[in-house]
Motif scaffolding. Structure first.
Motif, mmCIF file in Angstrom:
data_model
loop_
_atom_site.group_PDB
_atom_site.id
_atom_site.type_symbol
_atom_site.label_atom_id
_atom_site.label_comp_id
_atom_site.label_asym_id
_atom_site.label_seq_id
_atom_site.Cartn_x
_atom_site.Cartn_y
_atom_site.Cartn_z
ATOM 1 N N GLY A 145 45.453 36.675 -53.150
ATOM 2 C CA GLY A 145 45.053 35.379 -53.660
ATOM 3 C C GLY A 145 43.703 34.997 -53.098
ATOM 4 N N PRO A 146 43.286 33.755 -53.307
ATOM 5 C CA PRO A 146 42.010 33.308 -52.734
ATOM 6 C C PRO A 146 41.999 33.504 -51.219
ATOM 7 C CG PRO A 146 42.838 31.701 -54.314
ATOM 8 C CD PRO A 146 43.930 32.708 -54.123
ATOM 9 N N PRO A 147 40.949 34.108 -50.656
ATOM 10 C CA PRO A 147 40.930 34.400 -49.215
ATOM 11 C C PRO A 147 41.174 33.181 -48.343
ATOM 12 C CG PRO A 147 39.126 35.517 -50.324
ATOM 13 C CD PRO A 147 39.741 34.612 -51.343
ATOM 14 N N GLU A 148 40.589 32.022 -48.709
ATOM 15 C CA GLU A 148 40.768 30.843 -47.857
ATOM 16 C C GLU A 148 42.220 30.378 -47.866
ATOM 17 O OE1 GLU A 148 39.444 29.640 -51.992
ATOM 18 O OE2 GLU A 148 38.840 31.088 -50.449
ATOM 19 N N VAL A 149 42.888 30.497 -49.014
ATOM 20 C CA VAL A 149 44.306 30.100 -49.090
ATOM 21 C C VAL A 149 45.156 31.062 -48.272
ATOM 22 C CG1 VAL A 149 46.277 29.782 -50.630
ATOM 23 C CG2 VAL A 149 43.997 29.046 -51.354
ATOM 24 N N THR A 150 44.883 32.361 -48.397
ATOM 25 C CA THR A 150 45.650 33.362 -47.644
ATOM 26 C C THR A 150 45.478 33.155 -46.143
ATOM 27 O OG1 THR A 150 45.364 34.960 -49.441
ATOM 28 C CG2 THR A 150 45.979 35.824 -47.288
ATOM 29 N N ARG A 151 44.248 32.915 -45.703
ATOM 30 C CA ARG A 151 44.006 32.686 -44.273
ATOM 31 C C ARG A 151 44.710 31.430 -43.785
ATOM 32 N NH1 ARG A 151 38.697 34.581 -45.505
ATOM 33 N NH2 ARG A 151 37.984 32.439 -45.826
ATOM 34 N N ARG A 152 44.682 30.373 -44.605
ATOM 35 C CA ARG A 152 45.320 29.132 -44.195
ATOM 36 C C ARG A 152 46.833 29.304 -44.051
ATOM 37 N NH1 ARG A 152 43.279 26.254 -47.741
ATOM 38 N NH2 ARG A 152 44.965 26.080 -49.272
ATOM 39 N N LEU A 153 47.457 29.976 -45.018
ATOM 40 C CA LEU A 153 48.902 30.196 -44.929
ATOM 41 C C LEU A 153 49.250 31.088 -43.747
ATOM 42 C CD1 LEU A 153 49.793 30.745 -48.703
ATOM 43 C CD2 LEU A 153 50.350 28.758 -47.285
ATOM 44 N N SER A 154 48.446 32.131 -43.523
ATOM 45 C CA SER A 154 48.702 33.032 -42.402
ATOM 46 C C SER A 154 48.611 32.283 -41.078
ATOM 47 C CB SER A 154 47.708 34.199 -42.418
ATOM 48 O OG SER A 154 47.839 34.981 -43.591
ATOM 49 N N ARG A 155 47.609 31.439 -40.949
ATOM 50 C CA ARG A 155 47.470 30.674 -39.703
ATOM 51 C C ARG A 155 48.635 29.722 -39.492
ATOM 52 N NH1 ARG A 155 41.094 29.435 -40.900
ATOM 53 N NH2 ARG A 155 40.268 31.461 -40.162
ATOM 54 N N ARG A 156 49.145 29.166 -40.563
ATOM 55 C CA ARG A 156 50.293 28.262 -40.441
ATOM 56 C C ARG A 156 51.522 29.010 -39.948
ATOM 57 N NH1 ARG A 156 49.916 24.548 -45.987
ATOM 58 N NH2 ARG A 156 48.068 23.324 -45.366
ATOM 59 N N TRP A 157 51.774 30.187 -40.535
ATOM 60 C CA TRP A 157 52.918 30.969 -40.075
ATOM 61 C C TRP A 157 52.742 31.411 -38.630
ATOM 62 C CZ3 TRP A 157 56.947 30.105 -42.652
ATOM 63 C CH2 TRP A 157 57.000 30.107 -44.035
ATOM 64 N N ILE A 158 51.541 31.859 -38.286
ATOM 65 C CA ILE A 158 51.277 32.302 -36.912
ATOM 66 C C ILE A 158 51.437 31.133 -35.950
ATOM 67 C CG2 ILE A 158 49.500 33.157 -35.346
ATOM 68 C CD1 ILE A 158 48.392 34.797 -37.705
#
Length: 402
Positions: free
Chosen positions: A93-106
């Protein structure tokens, strides 16, 4: 599961991680590869440190009774978070969305890990429990909360993975869909694992004893879920490789008629290269295509555009689509050229400066396959072959009667 059976999946994950390390070093900036390696590392560590022999050794080395319990729960929570990060990066998906979701899970699971450590420090676990820590300390302040916290975190990850993989599977097809459905089922098994653990703990709260659910049944469910999920993660990659190999061998086989038709030409030119039968499929197909190209190049001066034009008209008249008609016309011109080359052993046409040299057939793998199939199946090509043979016989007759 017996004590040493935990080391089997731990070793398998470690081997897989070692095989993946070169790709990680080459593509450190790729979040997907980093996620895969993180998951493999944590999965291997979870099984290794959850093994009863390791639990006893860690408690002994650290000098802290039941230190392994906190360590395993932290690793298990980190593994849960890594699964969610992996599926997030894998889905893309959009890189910024993927990074944001990943950071939330982390961030969320880092908080769970930190809370587990704090609760363990605040609790009191003086008696070492290798297999039944959860139920033995189910009523101990702070340790009770720690146990419930890691089980809830594990359940949330399992449910989230199941939902995410299921929804994604409905949007894709093929091996990826099959892999996602297997992963979704594997993580669905994690819910019963956490459920039987919680039931056993709750029974302790009520003064009962269902420790067997936590001690014996839950590890089996965890092992099944982990193995099924691992198969799901491997399935798309393995399926793609199997599909690629099948496509390569299929193309190699379908190029056979064209390769055999041209063999007298490229073999006579001294271009024959022998490859062992056990060579990789891709190498064998590349060599076959190279032989075909060499043969067509040698036939260049013998290609007759009139033969091609007449064959194309005949193929269209017979109902062939334009793309197929072009392949049949190319094949007809080629088979006539092969026979013309055989009738010119001294290469007079090649040495002639005024030889007419029409355009070569388009040489991409799909056109070659179509030409090869046409050589075997097309009536137009068969007619051209018969015409070339008749012309050759007539030429031989005139040559003998001179």
């Amino acid at each position: 599961m017996d004590g040493h059976s935990y080391y089997v999946p731990a070793a398998a994950m470690a081997i897989a991680l070692a095989l993946k390390m070169p790709a990680l070093l080459r593509n450190w900036g790729d979040p997907l590869i980093r996620s895969v390696c993180a998951l493999m590392t944590l999965a291997s560590l979870v099984f290794f440190f959850a093994a009863p022999p390791t639990i006893t050794e860690v408690n002994h080395v650290t000098g802290v009774t039941n230190m392994s319990a906190a360590l395993v729960y932290v690793l298990l929570s980190a593994f849960s978070g890594s699964c969610l990060v992996l599926i997030t990066n894998w889905r893309g998906g959009p890189p910024e969305v993927t990074r944001r979701l990943s950071r939330r899970w982390i961030g969320g699971y880092a908080g769970v890990c930190a809370a587990i450590v704090v609760l363990f420090v605040l609790g009191n676990a003086p008696v070492e429990r290798v297999r039944d820590f959860d139920t033995y300390y189910a009523n101990t302040p702070f340790l009770r909360e720690m146990i419930v916290l890691y089980l809830i975190g594990f359940t949330v990850a399992g449910v989230a993975m199941h939902v995410m993989c299921w929804r994604w599977a409905l949007q894709v097809s093929g091996w990826l869909r099959a892999g996602l459905l297997v992963i979704a089922f594997g993580y669905l098994v994690n819910v019963p694992f956490a459920a039987v653990k919680l039931v056993a703990v709750a029974a302790r709260w009520q003064g009962g004893n269902l420790d067997g659910l936590s001690t014996y049944l839950a590890p089996v469910l965890a092992s099944i879920g982990a193995q099924v999920s691992a198969v799901g993660f491997c399935l798309p990659l393995a399926g793609q490789r199997i599909g690629d190999a099948w496509t390569t061998w299929s193309t190699y086989r379908r190029l056979g008629p064209l390769w055999r038709e041209l063999r007298p030409v490229w073999a006579q030119a001294g271009h024959e290269v022998r490859i062992s039968w056990w060579a990789p499929a891709q190498l064998q197909m590349t060599q076959r295509e190279s032989d075909i190209h060499d043969g067509m190049l040698s036939l260049y001066p013998y290609f007759d555009s009139d033969v091609r034009a007449k064959a194309y008209e005949a193929a269209v008249a017979a109902g062939s689509e334009p793309v197929q008609a072009r392949a049949e016309a190319d094949a007809a011109m080629l088979t006539a050229a092969v026979r013309a080359r055989q009738d010119d052993p001294e290469g007079r046409v090649i040495s002639s400066a005024v030889a007419e040299t029409p355009t070569l057939p388009a040489e991409n793998p799909r056109d070659l396959v179509r030409m090869s199939i046409a050589l075997r199946q097309s009536p137009v090509v068969a007619a051209a072959r018969e015409w070339a043979a008749a012309t050759r016989s007539e030429s031989d007759f005139h040559e003998r009667t001179r």
